[in-house]
Write an enzyme that holds these catalytic residues in place. Structure first.
Site, short mmCIF file in Angstrom:
data_model
loop_
_atom_site.label_atom_id
_atom_site.label_comp_id
_atom_site.label_asym_id
_atom_site.label_seq_id
_atom_site.Cartn_x
_atom_site.Cartn_y
_atom_site.Cartn_z
N CYS A 1 0.31 5.73 3.36
CA CYS A 1 1.77 5.62 3.17
C CYS A 1 2.37 4.49 3.99
O CYS A 1 3.44 4.00 3.66
CB CYS A 1 2.45 6.94 3.51
N CYS B 1 1.33 10.60 6.43
CA CYS B 1 0.26 11.29 5.69
C CYS B 1 -1.00 11.51 6.52
O CYS B 1 -1.81 12.36 6.17
CB CYS B 1 -0.09 10.52 4.42
N CYS C 1 -1.25 2.92 11.24
CA CYS C 1 -0.25 2.13 10.50
C CYS C 1 0.99 1.87 11.33
O CYS C 1 1.79 1.00 10.99
CB CYS C 1 0.12 2.81 9.19
N VAL D 1 10.69 -0.58 22.11
CA VAL D 1 9.70 0.08 21.26
C VAL D 1 8.64 0.71 22.15
O VAL D 1 7.97 0.03 22.92
CB VAL D 1 9.04 -0.92 20.29
N ASN E 1 6.90 3.14 18.32
CA ASN E 1 7.09 2.41 17.06
C ASN E 1 7.27 3.33 15.87
O ASN E 1 7.01 2.96 14.73
CB ASN E 1 5.91 1.45 16.81
N ALA F 1 -7.42 16.44 -19.02
CA ALA F 1 -7.36 17.63 -19.87
C ALA F 1 -8.40 18.68 -19.49
O ALA F 1 -8.76 19.53 -20.31
CB ALA F 1 -7.51 17.26 -21.35
N GLU G 1 -7.01 21.89 -14.57
CA GLU G 1 -5.57 21.96 -14.80
C GLU G 1 -4.97 23.37 -14.82
O GLU G 1 -3.85 23.57 -14.34
CB GLU G 1 -5.24 21.27 -16.13
#
Length: 1284
Positions: A19, A24, A49, A224, A227, A1054, A1215
């Site tokens: 992200c 995440c 990150c 900072v 961050n 499917a 599904e």
């Protein structure tokens, strides 16, 4: 940032980009620092990150590659998560591993609370978290795992042994990771650092004097530390700071001073350090002095994930309007110590400190040194409350700190302080309310007047940013009421009998007996989990892997970070990066596209527009064209207009930012289905299906009821965003395309047509996909076409990896649906007629919407035999980003409307919905409404077993008793069945092919048309080949999905991938096995489709090969005051035939259920009134986290089930179970109904999906929600659209 440095410079690609905002956990690493004062090494997890490389002076960073790999030794954390089946698509697995590894470095024998806290900052979209927790639980003292009990040899996790099995001694700190002695140097003098970039200067001072001087010279420069605020602002909001000051090495900011009056905590201390410090103080000092400390701890426990808390400092975020800590600091009379060139001063945190949005009374050049938190006094009590979209790791909707001090020996209020966050531009003080209470007794009359005063004092505009105005206002009252309940309890304990007020003790619902049960808190970790595998056939060979719980074949390499995803492919020589430019208008003509300024940006090579496409400039889905790049008109915000290619991604982003597009707005954009209906804005054809005579039947029934329900959309949120690399070969116009895609053949065809070349010049390669769920078919192919045009034009390899916000904006989501029903039924609950209308918000292009509305109608009966049934569906054309396929493909929307209808019938008749379900269920061999015959025997077996195993009858009575005894929390339960058709209704899509090679050394290479997305298809294909060739699975390798090896493949969707490709692999292996018959005889000791269709004119057909059946019972507990809920227990029984791999299938069941839980209870897509998507990342869009697992989660596979229509009698499972997440929705609705009874309200009521805390709270209709005046519709512009 560290993430890009690891991946691009060091080629350590095990750390993933998920992200880019710390939401995440996919990029989790362990940071280690030497602590000279204690001569120890501190380990903490962090998001790569958000970590600036220049801030890591003196630190050691450990990535997933650094703790174990398959070439040397696999670490126990990697091994156990893999063997517990905790890795499906695997993209999140390295982050999970590193979070757990860091925990074990600090606490070798954690408890379950430690584990769930450590994993709280990590998201997974595949597994449902249960197997991840189970793998980690083996390290806990509370675990019953054999390894934890010293029986490693016969461990339940062993299953399929992995290479280089690790030993537990490599787990503990006596074998720490390499930590350079240079990093432990204590005598080396600290010097300030300065880093210069192209556009920014980073300064890291080492002394307070230097810091103050820098702040004096550059008062607007941000400080900072972690961050966690400035970083996302720069990345996502385009903020720019020419100078950044990072005081992480200024020791004065980390000092902690304890005094009898309180504790002074340095402003540089991370939230984790503050939390640990306060936990220690709570144990050290008398309980009556820890009121403020315990309130802070309560907030800190839910504030961000562990990785964020490890680096974030709150002192630099005092201006946050919905801060969790500010209200507690302010209500607790905490004091800031600040310094500037003018000297030091103390500032009381009170209402005068918070002056506006993002503003405080601090001057720009002032530096916060510390915060003083006082101990509480005699008779002083404090509480903190918060409500958030998710129980943990989510910004609060409303948060509060409340402190009261009573006159000694009485209930008279001496001091009162109440602060709220989330109800204004900054932290807000309820000053008038407090003044009205001070000096009076704390009793019902005083608090009743306080509620009225508070309602007047804290008001919000109907258009308030963030919306949820009625909910926020009701929360201010509800949270004060919670405080009231707890203070009444304290007074009852504190005041001598002579002074005790008269409380209605005989009434358990409002009095103090049992009051603790009325003070709703949701605690408890992941508890009992049961899942039951099927037994293999009696005479099955021990070497035959089919039907056995085999570990995912790539699980170990995914856990070690060695598994290669699309963006992990090494950069090619001369490779370019592509960034898309999208429309900022919802409906407009394109007047011109000015790319001149973009071409002047250093590193930018070219800008691709529709004019550069040499072949077809559009793609056709279901007969309707969609532009690859907008040519003359844009029809949504996010419509792709052009693309910038540059040497680096940052250069491409800067180029994209200066592309100027001239627009002429077109009138009347359409956003909602109501607007589409009004303007007849549809994609044709509409669909209708009917059996019996519905209109006549309505004339003969005892009751008729009409209702409606709105179901919001759902973002796929696959962990790996859209990714691809296109490489031109340089001769004969060949292209190699590496992409994360469910349908490589469609991508191949699309690229070939776009470039005007034959398909045989394009080969698409898919090694694995980091999650897809239907979202990597159509839009993936279009983006691949754009990227291919760029590679074609420049003659260089081009890489396109969407950022999370771009992905969510461009690629669409699950279709939001408005469902209306009219139902006719008898007094006994038998439904005789039903007429259902479905309006799907398709967005600006047709995509697969016409197929979705067809499947909606084919499943509208679910498990019920309604003799007169009519369904109508339509795809509404709107100016929102085009919606697309999503796991379930319309079925979760279809069945929710049907089950809501069943629920309304039950409420009309005053009985439980399960009774109505049983009365109307298919009972014998029957015809569906499209005239397909089937036997519901296994459906009924699933239903009966689910009720039995969930102990439904006893628990239903227990819930009734609980609700009678509790006013402010209610429990609810719902049992939901499902009958789900498997396969594509178009027969040509139900085909597959496989290529099997047998080499001279006895090894086997299998290639097939399915793509591995975490669903375990490669693992199952390996099992199939092992059985058919009669060789060990270890001799079989499944290669990448490649259109050059297996052409004309069908999409992996499917729930039909295993059925189709499994038969193809089986057929190929049988052929080869027969060919080898002479060789086997010569050396006996040697080693080594369905015809499906649907006729919409006749309204009949066989659109499915068979049905997968199931039933699910869920119980929830709802806090009526805030709308928060907890899933207490879930029991699922599924008929999946004879499972090829039960562990993989159970993983699919659990993952689909949790994804469905998200769809129906928490995931919300929010659009502005002009069609702009607000929710573009994990900070705004909340998917379920580890805190959302049911406290008890049991999965059972129906025994004795066969399926002659699929390979080895198995059934598709990917599904169907998603819809069973609606059992939580209807359990919440059941609990809400119990609350409404207390308010004198009975009968059907509207609760739209998702049943968020907001909707749940308002539906409970407590006295506090009733106090909130509703805003007049049409008198204001709402903050967000009400989609669909």
């Amino acid at each position: 940032m560290l993430l890009s440095y690891l991946r691009e410079r060091l080629r350590l690609t095990g750390t993933k980009y998920g992200c880019g905002g710390g939401g995440c956990g996919a990029c989790t690493v362990m940071v280690s620092r030497y602590q000279p004062s204690t001569k120890t090494i501190l380990h903490y997890s962090a998001n790569a990150c958000l970590l600036p490389v220049c801030q890591l002076q003196g630190a050691a960073v450990t990535t997933v590659e650094g703790i174990g790999n398959t070439k040397t030794r696999v670490h126990p954390v990697q091994e156990r998560i893999a063997k517990a089946h905790g890795s499906q698509c695997g993209f999140c697995t390295p982050g999970m591993v590193m979070s757990m590894y860091t925990l074990l470095r600090n606490k070798p024998q954690p408890n379950m609370e430690d584990i769930t806290e450590a994993l709280g900052g990590n998201l997974c979209r595949c597994t449902g978290y249960r197997p991840i927790v189970d793998g980690c639980k083996t390290f806990s003292q509370e675990s019953n795992c054999c390894q934890a009990n010293g029986n490693g040899a016969g461990c339940c996790l062993n299953g399929d042994s992995s290479p280089q099995r690790s030993e537990n001694r490599y787990l503990y700190p006596d074998n720490p990771p390499l930590f350079s002695s240079q990093l432990m140097a204590e005598t080396e003098p600290q010097v300030s650092q300065l880093f210069r970039g192209d556009r920014m200067v980073w300064v890291s001072p080492v002394s307070l004097e230097e810091l103050i001087q820098l702040k004096t010279s550059h008062p607007q420069a941000p400080l900072v530390m972690g961050n966690t605020n400035i970083g996302p602002d720069i990345k996502f909001k385009g903020a720019w700071h020419p100078i950044i000051i990072s005081p992480t090495r200024v020791q004065e900011l980390f000092k902690v001073t304890k005094t009898p009056q309180g504790v002074c905590i340095g402003a540089g201390c991370s939230l984790s350090v503050v939390k640990a410090l306060l936990e220690g103080l709570v144990q050290e000092i008398p309980e009556e002095k820890t009121e403020i400390y315990r309130s802070l701890l309560q907030q800190l426990g839910n504030l961000g994930g562990q990785q964020i808390r490890n680096v974030a400092v709150r002192m630099n975020h005092l201006a946050y309007p919905n801060s969790d800590l500010n209200p507690v600091f302010a209500a607790g009379n905490c004091i800031l110590n600040v310094a500037s060139k003018r000297g030091r001063q103390e500032i009381l945190l009170n209402k005068d400190f918070f002056v506006g949005f993002g503003k405080t009374s601090l001057k720009p050049d002032e530096v916060v040194l510390s915060v003083f938190i006082p101990v509480s006094r005699q008779g002083e009590f404090m509480r903190a409350f918060r409500q958030a979209p998710r129980k943990e790791n989510a910004l609060a909707t409303v948060t509060t700190g409340m402190r009261v001090m009573f006159t000694e020996g009485s209930s008279v209020v001496k001091e009162l302080s109440i602060y709220y966050g989330g109800v204004g531009p900054c932290t807000v003080s309820a000053t008038k309310t407090c003044a009205a209470v001070i000096g009076r007794k704390w009793d019902e009359q005083t608090l009743s007047e306080a509620y009225t005063q508070l309602l007047d004092e804290i008001s919000l505009s109907p258009s308030h940013p963030g919306g949820q105005v009625e909910f926020r206002r009701s929360l201010t009252l509800s949270l004060l009421f919670k405080f009231n309940l707890q203070m009444l309890h304290k007074l009852w304990e504190m005041i001598t009998p002579a002074y005790k007020p008269k409380f209605p003790l005989e009434d358990n619902k409002v009095g103090l007996i049992g009051l603790e049960t009325n003070m709703v808190t949701f605690s408890g970790c992941h508890k009992n989990v049961w899942f039951f595998f099927q037994a293999v056939v009696k005479d099955q060979s021990g070497d035959d892997p089919v039907g056995r719980p085999i570990m995912h074949r790539s699980a170990i390499s995914q856990a070690t970070g060695e598994a290669v995803y699309c963006d992990d492919i090494p950069k090619m020589e001369g490779e370019l990066h592509l960034v898309l430019v999208t429309s900022t208008r919802p409906h407009a003509k394109i007047l011109d596209i000015d790319i001149s300024e973009a071409l002047q940006v250093p590193g930018v090579v070219d800008v691709i527009t529709s004019k550069d496409i040499p072949g077809k400039k559009f793609r056709t889905f279901t007969g309707i064209d969609e532009d690859i790049l907008a040519q003359n008109e844009v029809s949504c915000v996010g419509h792709m207009v052009c693309a910038v290619v540059a040497d680096t991604r940052n250069q491409a982003k800067r180029g994209a930012a200066v592309v100027k597009i001239g627009y002429e707005d077109l009138p009347g954009p359409v956003f909602t289905v109501e607007e589409a209906i009004e303007k007849q804005s549809f994609f044709l054809p509409k669909r209708m299906i009917e059996q019996g005579n519905v209109d006549e039947a309505f004339d003969k029934v005892d009751h008729i009821y009409e209702g409606a329900i709105r179901l919001g959309g759902q973002e796929h949120f696959y962990m790996e965003t859209q990714s691809m690399v296109v490489v031109p070969s340089g001769e004969e116009r060949e292209l190699k395309v590496y992409l994360s895609c469910q349908h490589p053949t469609y991508a191949q065809e699309s690229i070939a047509e776009t470039l005007g070349i034959p398909s045989n010049r394009v080969s698409c390669h898919v090694k694995r996909v980091g999650g897809a769920f239907g979202g990597k078919v159509t839009k993936t192919s279009i983006i691949a076409c754009i990227t291919s045009v760029a590679a074609w034009k420049t003659g260089r390899a081009v890489r396109c990896v969407l950022e999370r916000g771009e992905d969510m904006l461009i690629t669409g989501a699950r279709h939001p649906v408005l469902g209306k029903h009219k139902v006719g039924f008898m007094n006994n609950g038998r439904i005789m007629a039903a007429d259902l209308h479905y309006y799907a918000n398709s967005g600006n292009t047709a995509d697969e919407s016409l197929l979705v509305i067809e499947k909606i109608l084919l499943h509208l009966d679910n498990a019920y035999n309604v003799p007169n049934l009519r369904g109508r569906s339509v795809a509404c054309k709107t100016n929102l980003p085009s919606n697309t396929a999503f796991r379930g493909f319309g079925v979760p929307q279809s069945m929710l409307v049907t089950e809501n209808m069943i629920n309304d019938v039950a409420m009309m008749l005053g009985c439980n919905a399960e009774e109505i379900r049983e009365i109307n269920m298919y009972k014998e061999v029957s015809l569906t409404h499209y005239k397909f015959e089937f036997d519901p025997k296994n459906l009924l077996r699933c239903w009966d077993e689910c009720k039995e195993k969930s102990d439904y009858d006893r628990r239903r009575k227990s819930i009734g008793q609980f609700n009678q005894q509790n006013r402010w929390k209610k429990r609810g339960m719902a049992t939901i069945p499902i009958k789900y058709g498997i396969a594509f209704s178009d027969g040509f899509l139900n085909q597959a092919a496989s290529l099997v090679h047998i080499y001279k050394d006895g090894s086997v290479l299998v290639s097939h048309g399915g793509t591995e997305m975490g669903q375990g298809i490669h693992t199952k294909m390996q099992q199939v080949a092992s059985r058919e060739l009669h060789i060990p699975a270890s001799l079989i390798h499944i290669t990448e999905t490649n259109t050059s090896a297996v052409p004309n493949t069908c999409p992996s969707a499917a729930s039909f991938g295993t059925d189709a490709n499994g038969m193809a692999v089986k057929d190929a292996c049988e052929t080869l096995y027969q060919r080898l018959e002479p060789v086997r005889k010569q050396n006996p000791e040697g080693t080594w489709g369905h015809d499906l269709h649907m006729d919409w004119e006749k309204q009949e057909g066989q659109p499915y090969a068979y049905y997968t059946y199931g039933a699910c019972c869920s119980e929830v507990e709802v806090d009526c005051l805030t709308g928060d809920y907890r899933t207490v227990r879930t029991d699922i029984v599924m008929d999946i035939g004879r499972s090829i791999n039960p562990s993989v299938d159970i993983g699919q069941i659990e993952g689909a259920f949790i994804q469905g839980l998200g769809l129906y209870t928490m995931e919300e897509l929010k659009f502005s009134p002009s069609g702009v998507l607000y929710t573009r990342g994990p900070s705004q869009y909340k998917i379920p986290a580890v805190c959302d697992i049911p406290l008890q989660f049991n999965v059972y596979l129906l025994s004795g089930s066969d399926n002659p229509h699929a390979i080895y009698s198995s059934k598709g499972i990917g599904e169907p179970v998603l819809f069973l997440g609606s059992s939580v929705f209807f359990a919440i609705k059941d609990a809400v109904a119990a609350s409404r009874v207390e308010a004198g309200m009975v009968g059907p009521f509207t609760l739209d999906s998702p049943a968020t805390p907001e909707r749940t709270c308002l539906a409970c209709n407590t006295p506090f929600t009733q106090k909130i005046p509703a805003s007049k519709q049409g008198s204001f512009q709402p903050w967000a659209l009400n989609i669909p």
